[in-house]
Write a protein that holds these residues in place. Structure first.
Motif, mmCIF file in Angstrom:
data_model
loop_
_atom_site.group_PDB
_atom_site.id
_atom_site.type_symbol
_atom_site.label_atom_id
_atom_site.label_comp_id
_atom_site.label_asym_id
_atom_site.label_seq_id
_atom_site.Cartn_x
_atom_site.Cartn_y
_atom_site.Cartn_z
ATOM 1 N N ARG A 107 0.846 -1.191 0.000
ATOM 2 C CA ARG A 107 0.000 0.000 0.000
ATOM 3 C C ARG A 107 0.882 1.242 0.000
ATOM 4 N NH1 ARG A 107 -5.355 -0.237 1.499
ATOM 5 N NH2 ARG A 107 -5.163 1.871 2.380
ATOM 6 N N LEU A 108 0.525 2.199 -0.875
ATOM 7 C CA LEU A 108 1.294 3.437 -0.972
ATOM 8 C C LEU A 108 0.900 4.440 0.090
ATOM 9 C CD1 LEU A 108 1.333 3.922 -4.865
ATOM 10 C CD2 LEU A 108 3.029 2.812 -3.406
ATOM 11 N N ALA A 109 -0.239 4.263 0.723
ATOM 12 C CA ALA A 109 -0.682 5.152 1.799
ATOM 13 C C ALA A 109 -1.650 4.379 2.684
ATOM 14 C CB ALA A 109 -1.346 6.405 1.235
ATOM 15 N N GLN A 110 -1.623 4.674 4.004
ATOM 16 C CA GLN A 110 -2.545 4.022 4.931
ATOM 17 C C GLN A 110 -3.982 4.465 4.715
ATOM 18 O OE1 GLN A 110 -1.674 1.548 6.899
ATOM 19 N NE2 GLN A 110 0.488 1.734 6.239
ATOM 20 N N ASN A 142 -4.290 6.183 -0.935
ATOM 21 C CA ASN A 142 -3.715 5.062 -1.649
ATOM 22 C C ASN A 142 -4.333 4.927 -3.043
ATOM 23 O OD1 ASN A 142 -2.106 2.436 -1.591
ATOM 24 N ND2 ASN A 142 -4.172 1.688 -2.027
ATOM 25 N N TRP A 143 -5.664 5.154 -3.107
ATOM 26 C CA TRP A 143 -6.336 5.059 -4.410
ATOM 27 C C TRP A 143 -5.815 6.124 -5.378
ATOM 28 C CZ3 TRP A 143 -9.560 8.455 -7.057
ATOM 29 C CH2 TRP A 143 -10.254 7.907 -8.144
ATOM 30 N N ASP A 193 -7.194 5.109 2.705
ATOM 31 C CA ASP A 193 -7.699 4.438 1.502
ATOM 32 C C ASP A 193 -7.795 5.388 0.312
ATOM 33 O OD1 ASP A 193 -7.878 2.098 2.915
ATOM 34 O OD2 ASP A 193 -10.009 2.334 3.423
#
Length: 293
Positions: A104-107, A112-113, A109
């Motif tokens: 995941r690129l970010a916690q 990350n999307w 959501d």
């Protein structure tokens, strides 16, 4: 030395760009793996992003006008996207593990999307924007240098000659009268011909002469005397022309006299009055009484 300096500058720039690409290549490769790219795709992913940046940079040096602004916008967009992905690579430690797979690129959501959408859309944008930039560069034609309207070659449009407001009458026209004598020539034709004869041979008329600026008081005085003499000569010519027209039976008006010599109507009126004052008195004929003799 100047040519060698340019070569060294270009080589230094290429070296800096190559090292910067190597640093960015590591981060972009890991991001590509995190969004599901295989080993080959992850290896080529940095060339897609940073390669388009180099292409847009070259296009800005070639294109002009709106096309150049478009290339600058593409360069700015992909530079910002590469900066964001490099920043994310530094924040997420899981991306540094080569065998981690999808990460995941970010916690958050939504974050990350957005990051996944950004990373996955860059290759598609490279195809579109890259082909558009190449087409613009291939179809670009540099504008030729504008030629100066008035150059040293002397190709300059000639000025229209000055024409009098009152056209010259036909000197060959005949007039009918009570006597059978030959008709007198038109007065305006006489004065115009005389004015042209007086003014054309002399290149030092007071209206067109361009004399150098006086360097001393004596030269200024001589210049003033010269101009006054020229004006007096023109006045004498005008008075003589009026006298001849009066003798021909068609005296010139003040306006016609002034226009013939390039002066105003009031100037012509003054010359007419001066010419009349200079006329000698006409002899008076008296009848003689023959019876007284």
């Amino acid at each position: 030395m100047r040519g060698k300096g340019r070569v060294l500058l270009v080589l230094a720039l290429v070296a800096v760009v190559a090292m910067a690409f190597r640093v960015s290549w590591n981060a972009l490769r890991d991001v590509a793996k995190a969004i599901g790219a295989d080993a080959t795709a992850a290896l080529l992913y940095p060339f897609v992003v940073d390669g388009l940046m180099a292409l847009a940079l070259v296009a800005t040096l070639v294109l002009t006008g709106d096309d150049r602004r478009f290339a600058l916008r593409v360069l700015a967009t992909y530079t910002l996207a590469s900066l964001v992905l490099n920043y994310v690579h530094g924040l997420v430690p899981g991306l540094h593990n080569a065998t981690a797979g999808r990460v995941r690129l970010a916690q958050w959501d939504a974050g990350n999307w957005v990051l996944v959408l950004l990373a996955s859309s860059l290759p598609v944008g490279s195809i579109y924007f890259g082909s558009d930039l190449v087409a613009k560069v291939l179809h670009h034609r540099p504008a030729p240098a504008d030629e100066q309207a008035c150059g040293s070659s002397g190709q300059e449009s000639a000025h229209a000659p000055h024409t009098d407001a009152h056209p010259e009458p036909d000197p060959t026209a005949t007039t009918t009268g009570s006597t059978g004598d030959a008709p007198a020539p038109e007065a305006s034709a006489l004065v115009t011909a005389r004015a042209e004869a007086e003014r054309l041979p002399d290149p030092h008329t007071p209206h067109t002469a361009r004399t150098p600026e006086p360097e001393s008081a004596d030269e200024a005085l001589r210049q003033a005397q010269f101009e006054e003499a020229e004006l007096e000569r023109m006045r004498q010519d005008a008075r003589r022309a009026y006298t001849e027209s009066a003798q021909a039976g068609r005296p010139l008006s003040a306006r016609a006299l002034g226009e013939a010599f390039g002066m105003s109507e009031s100037w012509g009126r003054k010359q007419i009055l001066a010419a009349r004052d200079e006329e000698p008195p006409r002899p008076v004929l008296r009848a003689v009484d023959t019876a007284a003799v």
